[in-house]
Structure formats: C-alpha cells, structure tokens
Scaffold this motif. Structure first.
Motif, PDB file in Angstrom:
ATOM      1  N   GLY A  29       0.767  -1.167   0.222  1.00 36.37           N
ATOM      2  CA  GLY A  29      -0.123   0.099   0.193  1.00 36.37           C
ATOM      3  C   GLY A  29       1.178   1.046   0.176  1.00 36.37           C
ATOM      4  O   GLY A  29       2.014   1.243  -0.365  1.00 36.37           O
ATOM      5  N   THR A  85       2.087   1.370  -4.870  1.00 29.39           N
ATOM      6  CA  THR A  85       1.686   0.689  -3.844  1.00 29.39           C
ATOM      7  C   THR A  85       3.055   0.012  -3.553  1.00 29.39           C
ATOM      8  O   THR A  85       1.767  -1.422  -3.016  1.00 29.39           O
ATOM      9  N   ASN A 135      -5.057   4.098  -3.526  1.00 33.64           N
ATOM     10  CA  ASN A 135      -4.605   2.824  -3.091  1.00 33.64           C
ATOM     11  C   ASN A 135      -5.102   2.807  -1.945  1.00 33.64           C
ATOM     12  O   ASN A 135      -5.295   3.702  -0.824  1.00 33.64           O
ATOM     13  N   GLY A 160      -5.975  -0.432   1.017  1.00 32.71           N
ATOM     14  CA  GLY A 160      -6.086  -1.345   1.398  1.00 32.71           C
ATOM     15  C   GLY A 160      -6.403  -1.806   3.024  1.00 32.71           C
ATOM     16  O   GLY A 160      -6.404  -0.736   4.312  1.00 32.71           O
ATOM     17  N   TYR A 211      -5.576  -5.287  -1.350  1.00 34.81           N
ATOM     18  CA  TYR A 211      -5.728  -3.836  -1.763  1.00 34.81           C
ATOM     19  C   TYR A 211      -6.050  -3.710  -3.074  1.00 34.81           C
ATOM     20  O   TYR A 211      -6.161  -4.564  -3.843  1.00 34.81           O
TER      21      TYR A 211
END
Length: 736
Positions: free
Chosen positions: A207, A219, A523, A525, A546
């Motif tokens: 994440g 990411t 992103n 998660g 995620y």
C-alpha cells in the motif's frame, strides 16, 4: 469521492480518555537488548499491548489487582507474573527458546516475517532468511515471499522486473535506509544492481507509504538496510558459481575507527561468459555479463548529532541475442540479431540527524542524494540511449505535542530535480523536472490504537500542483490480533522506454501517441494479522486485500495492433485487485513452514476495449519449509512456487504459424538449498527450477528476428531450465 472519505474518517477519529496504566520494558534476558513487537496482555481478558521499537509498553490496568500478566515473543519462552501494583514500571526479561553456545550466536532463519508492532502492513526479511536462497542480487532475494513477484522482462535481455499488488515495480518506491533510490533510468537494471550479500534486512510494505519519503509510493515500499559500519570489525566474503558458468564474488569490510566514527567498504563482481541455448531456439537463454559494484559508507554517532555519507558505483555490460552474434561482424548488417547494454551509475547520498538536548522526542533529519545514470543499449539495429541527472533533498522535524503526549507530528520540505536526455532510433527526447514540496504528518498512538494522517503538496513544473493525502490505522482487536487499514494517493513521472525496456526486443514499430502525463493513483487496503499457538508452537496468520485505481496511467498497448507497440495516456479505467493470505508456523522445534496464496486481477481500458493486463497470473501460491538443526550447523530449505495462467497479448493478426494461445500455461518452480556451517565458514549447495520447466516458444518467429513477426516480449516463465549452484561464505570478526 476519496476526499469525502478522508473527511468522514477524519471526523470519526476518537481519542480515548486516559486511564491508569501499567508501564514497562521487555528485554532479552541474556543480551539485555530490547524486544520490539512483544505481546503483553492480562490473562483471561482482551486487554493487551505491543512493545514499541525500544521494547517499551503501556497497558491499561485491569479493575482489580493482583492479576496475572502474560508476556510472549516469537522465539522466546512466555513469561507469566503476578502484578500487584501499577505504580512502578516493570522490566521483564525473556529467555530464548533455543539454548545456544555462549560464544556462538546464529542468525534467525525461521519462518516468521510479520510483526504486530508495525504501523503499516510490513513483511520483514532478515539476513538469515536472505541466506536461505543463493546469492547474488536483490531481485533474486524474494524467493520465499509471495508478496513480490520477480519476472523476466523478455526472453533476450535477461533484465528482470518486480510486481507487487499485480502491478509493475515502477509503482513501488525503493528506499536505501529511508532515502529514495533506484528510480528513473535505473529501472533498466532494477534490483539486479544490488548484491544480496550486502544486505542486512529488507522491509516490504504494501500500500501507499507515509508522506515522509516522497510521493512515488503508489502500491508499496521496499526499504533496504545494508550491513552497518559500526559494531565489531568484520570481514564478509561470499563466492558463488552455477552450472551455467555464472560466477559472482562479494566482499564487505566493516571497521569502527573510534567510539564515534566507523566505515565500511563493499565490493561485488560478476561474470557470465558461456553461451547457452537449452530451449534450442537459436538465442542465448541468458546474456553474457560482466559487472562491478562498489560502495563506501561512513557513519558518525555523536551524542546529539548522527550522520552518514555513502558513495555507490555500478557498471555492467551485457550482450545477448542469437548464439552466433558478434557485434563487430553483425551489428547494422541484418545477419545475426543481438542485444547490448552498457549501464553506469554513480550515487552520492548523505544523512544528518540532530537530536534535541532538552527533549528526547524531538529531532531534525536531513537527507540528500545525487545520482548520475547512463544507459547505452541496442536491440537488433535499433539504438536506445539515455542519461539521467538527479538530485533530491528532504528535511523533516519530528516532535510530540508535549513530552509525554500520545500525539506527535512530523513536518518537512522536499526538493527534486531530474534531467533526462534520451534517444530511440532516430528520435530524441529530453525533459527537466523541478519539484519543490512540503508535507505534514500527524500520529496518535495508544497501546491498542494507532492513527497516522499525512498530507503532501508538491508543485511539478510539468504536471502542476499534486496533492497527496494518506492515512494509516492500526488497532489491536486482541493482544495477538492486529487490524490495519490504509488509504492514500501517489503519483510519479513515467519513463516510456526505461520502464518497459524488455518490450523493445521485438520487431514492433514503437509509437508514442501522446505526451506522457503524470501517473497517479489511489490505493486502499486492509489487513488482519493473528498470532496463535499451533501444536504448542508459535504460528501467525495474515490476510490482506488491496485495491488500486488509476486517475491516469501511461498505457503500454500490445493488443490493438500486433505490429505496433503503442504508448498513450489512460482514457477510461485501470484497476488492480490483490488478495493474499499467509500462514507461518514452527510445527516442531527447528522446522518452520510458510504457505501463501494470492489472487490478483488487473484490468485496463485499451483502445480496443477493457482487457486484463497481460502476463499477470490471476493465481499465485508459495510453500516454503525450512529446517535448522539444534546447534545451528545445518540449514535445509525448500520452496515451491505456483504460477497460474495469465492472459497473453493478442496475436490473431499474425500468420497462423506465428499465433500463440490466448492464455499461458500454469506451472510450478521448485528450489532447494542445503547449508553447512563450519566454524567461520558456510558452505551451501542448491538447485533452482528443479522440475526443469521451460516456457515453450518463448520467442515468436525466432528464426527470422529481422522479420515483421519477431517478438521476444511474450515471456511468462523461465527460459533457462534447471540450474545447480554452490557457494561459500566466510565471516571473520575482530571484537572491540
């Protein structure tokens, strides 16, 4: 939508009233070192805490005393004590579960890589785990984790790339002990340029990262700790050879000069000079290579001033292509197809930390890095060259709101300068990026609950002002159960050729349809970690999900036209879903196992419509088992990796003889290694790809590389078959 989510979450934050609490520290009984991540909880309750990085804890008191307190830590015997009062802090000492010789301490090579103490979902790979696999570089150091996939870019160049959360490694921020590095044109070599024996530990964070390290973590983050220069004077030597005539050697010398100054020298060299064609397609399976890596680090540790200075140099030459290729005889003549890469990089970085004399919770940190990267390559008769000059400065001030407050903040400014000069075929590209920025981050931390909220504002001279909010939360549902969540935005500058070098190894006509814009994404998660006892031994279970959605992305299109490689900005949606579950356990003394399963799906809107991103397997699994003998003399490790099928780019426009299936086959890769410790020496032997799986027809129309159907970029599996290797390690320590 996300800004409203941020507002709602911000409004919903609560700050529990302080109650009477028990303070204490957990230490190793023998070494007296603190134990971060130890579990401390009241028996028969759900009230517990996790020790911080200094081994300290603060635990809400139970209503009635005396009451039994339980302390546990992986690799140590549990301690149970009766607490009669919370007035005085406790010091709790735990004993290791493995009795070791008084003068011989072995490295931990167990299965456990997840911790409850981390604010973010982080997997730890220590030096002992790294030694479970062969030397030699960082890209080969992820064999025992399913969080990161390492794949070949193509069937010719031998360059590798990583994938995390189903997306390419360019969206992962790489850190040299907290300093961003290996970015831009350095993505051509990626982690191949970092020798594995230089590394002491790796932290893999899924994440978006915190705002402190920049805006490029979209990411995940991979933070690399190199062998420190302080401590005892030590010499590390590592030599490696495999059955394909690959030779590597590494040496590290660490030297404390006095109580404050220390230095370390790092050397790495590699050579691979045998032309091998196991799959009989007329091309070398792996390139011929020669490279040298050097690094020197200096460290100063004063009472209130800490600093480091690092210089790193890397050079490598690669030659690949058809077995009979010779540059002098073939380049530019259309006879044998060849690939060449000359890569040179110099990095200079520094870190300064200033500690407050009045307040232990206050500090000022300064980091700076300058890098020069030169890439000179050719694919057949087409030349790609690039030069990048980059400079980065970052400062941060950290403090609690008051000396004993649960609230703290970090604020700082940032500046990045990048200059690119590139040529591909008969076209030239250049750009200059200037990015000043500032950030602030707030942290609220209690024994069971941690909340981190950060905001970055960066002004990019090409892409305008970019706002990057990020939030992270951690809540201990029970002493051994941790829930984490994250949400944030990141962005980066794309590099069409350096980011996708392997796709150039084909006869496709390259077309950049639009000027690339900044790539940006959100992103989200969530993860759950639970530690428990299995057959009386420690075990851990982790599950996470995620979701990444792009606002803009530089799309690489190999489907619209089989004879063209198209680059254009996203017009529509690009989304990635990643689900992973891991279980780790020590089933019997010395025998650790790890089982992981990952499901991922990545979809992109291409010109021709929405398609799954090619060459990303939907299903991925890993099984690792490692045995350590009671005295730490033998280490036996075996790993099985499963790769499910993935969509392949559309080749239906090719003549029938050069069409491939729409999906790849699924396959297993088996690796194993045995290590014997002989005093200061370690001798290891192993095998990779034991099942000898080789991708069929890895190169389309390999017999006619200058024809219109040639393509070596459809790679999803290994091309070089079973490999055996052996190596030796030597550690010589001269205590202070």
């Amino acid at each position: 939508m996300y800004k409203y989510i941020l507002i709602l979450l911000g409004i919903g934050i609560f700050f529990p009233a302080k109650s009477q609490s028990l303070q204490g520290t957990v230490r190793d009984k023998q070494t007296k070192e603190s134990l971060p991540g130890a579990n401390v909880y009241w028996s028969n309750t759900t009230t517990g805490a996790i020790t911080d990085t200094d081994g300290k804890f603060s635990l809400e008191a139970v209503k009635t005393l005396p009451h039994t307190l339980i302390v546990s830590y992986v690799g140590y015997r549990n301690d149970t004590l009766l607490v009669k009062s919370t007035e005085k802090p406790l010091t709790i000492s735990l004993s290791s579960t493995v009795e070791m010789n008084a003068v011989e301490v072995t490295e931990d090579r167990g299965a456990f890589t997840m911790s409850s103490v981390d604010k973010l979902n982080t997997e730890h790979i220590n030096r002992g785990i790294l030694r479970k696999a062969a030397c030699c570089n960082l890209s080969e150091s992820f064999e025992t984790t399913a969080s990161v996939d390492v794949v070949l870019n193509d069937a010719i160049t031998g360059t590798r790339k990583i994938q995390m959360l189903g997306l390419d490694g360019v969206y992962v921020q790489n850190l040299f002990e907290g300093i961003p590095f290996t970015r831009g044109l350095a993505n051509v070599q990626g982690f191949d340029q970092i020798p594995g024996p230089w590394i002491s530990a790796i932290q893999l964070t899924k994440g978006v990262g915190t705002v402190q390290n920049g805006y490029e973590s979209m990411t995940g983050q991979i933070n690399i700790n190199f062998l420190p220069s302080d401590g005892d004077e030590t010499i590390y030597l590592d030599a490696f050879a495999n059955s394909q005539n690959r030779l590597e050697a590494n040496a590290v010398w660490t030297k404390p000069l006095n109580e404050r100054w220390s230095t370390a020298l790092f050397f790495g060299g590699n050579i691979e000079n045998k032309r091998i064609d196991n799959n009989k397609d007329g091309f070398m399976d792996m390139p011929l290579r020669e490279g040298i890596k050097l690094m020197n680090r200096w460290k100063y540790a004063g009472d209130f001033l800490r600093s480091q200075f690092i210089v790193r140099y890397n050079t490598e030459e690669r030659t690949a292509g058809q077995i009979g290729f010779d540059y002098d005889d073939d380049f530019g003549k259309g006879s044998n197809y060849g690939f060449g890469l000359n890569f040179d990089q110099v990095e200079v970085m520094g870190k300064v930390g200033i500690l407050s004399k009045e307040r232990e919770d206050r500090s000022l940190g300064l980091t700076a890095i300058y890098s020069y990267t030169d890439v000179d390559s050719y694919f057949g008769n087409t030349i790609y060259k690039g030069v990048e000059r980059s400079a980065r400065f970052n400062s941060l001030f950290a403090s609690k709101f008051s000396k004993y407050s649960d609230h703290s903040y970090t604020a700082g400014v940032h500046f990045l300068y990048d200059n690119y000069e590139e040529t591909y075929a008969d076209s030239a590209f250049s750009r200059e990026e200037i990015v000043p920025g500032a950030f602030v981050e707030y942290t609220y931390e209690r024994p069971r609950f941690t909340f981190v909220a950060g905001l970055r504002s960066d002004f990019h001279n090409l892409y305008g002002t970019q706002i990057s909010p990020r939030m992270h939360g951690k809540y201990n549902l029970k002493p051994l159960t941790t829930l984490r969540a994250t949400l944030g935005r990141g962005f980066r500058s794309p590099n069409a050729f350096a980011d996708q070098l392997g796709v150039l190894a084909s006869s496709r006509h390259v077309r950049v349809l639009q000027t690339p814009e900044a790539e940006s994404s959100w992103n989200t998660g969530i993860s759950l970690l639970h530690k428990f006892q299995l057959f009386g031994k420690d075990a851990a279970f982790n599950v996470d999900y995620y979701y990444t959605t792009f606002e803009n992305q530089l799309v690489v299109d190999r489907d619209t036209d089989v004879n063209q490689l198209l680059f254009y900005n996203l017009n529509g949606n690009s989304d990635a879903h990643s689900f992973q579950a891991d279980i780790q356990a020590e089933v019997v003394r010395g025998l650790g196992v790890k089982l992981s399963y990952k499901y991922q799906i990545v979809e992109v809107d291409y010109i021709s419509g929405k398609l799954e991103k090619p060459l990303v397997p939907n299903n991925r699994a890993l099984f690792n088992v490692g045995y350590t003998s009671p005295q730490g003399k033998w280490y036996i490790d075996a790993t099985a990796n499963y790769y499910g099928s993935s969509r392949l780019p559309d080749t239906s426009q090719n003549p029938e003889a050069f069409q491939i299936a729409s999906d790849s086959e699924d396959f297993f890769i088996f690796n194993s290694q045995i290590t014997r410790v002989l005093g200061k020496f370690e001798v290891y032997v192993g095998a990779e790809n034991i099942g000898d799986f080789i991708q069929k027809d890895a190169i389309i129309d390999a017999e006619n590389p200058f024809g219109s159907n040639f393509d070596s970029s459809m790679i999803y599996g290994p091309v070089n078959g079973r490999t055996f290797y052996a190596g030796v390690r030597l550690t010589i320590t001269n205590p202070k």
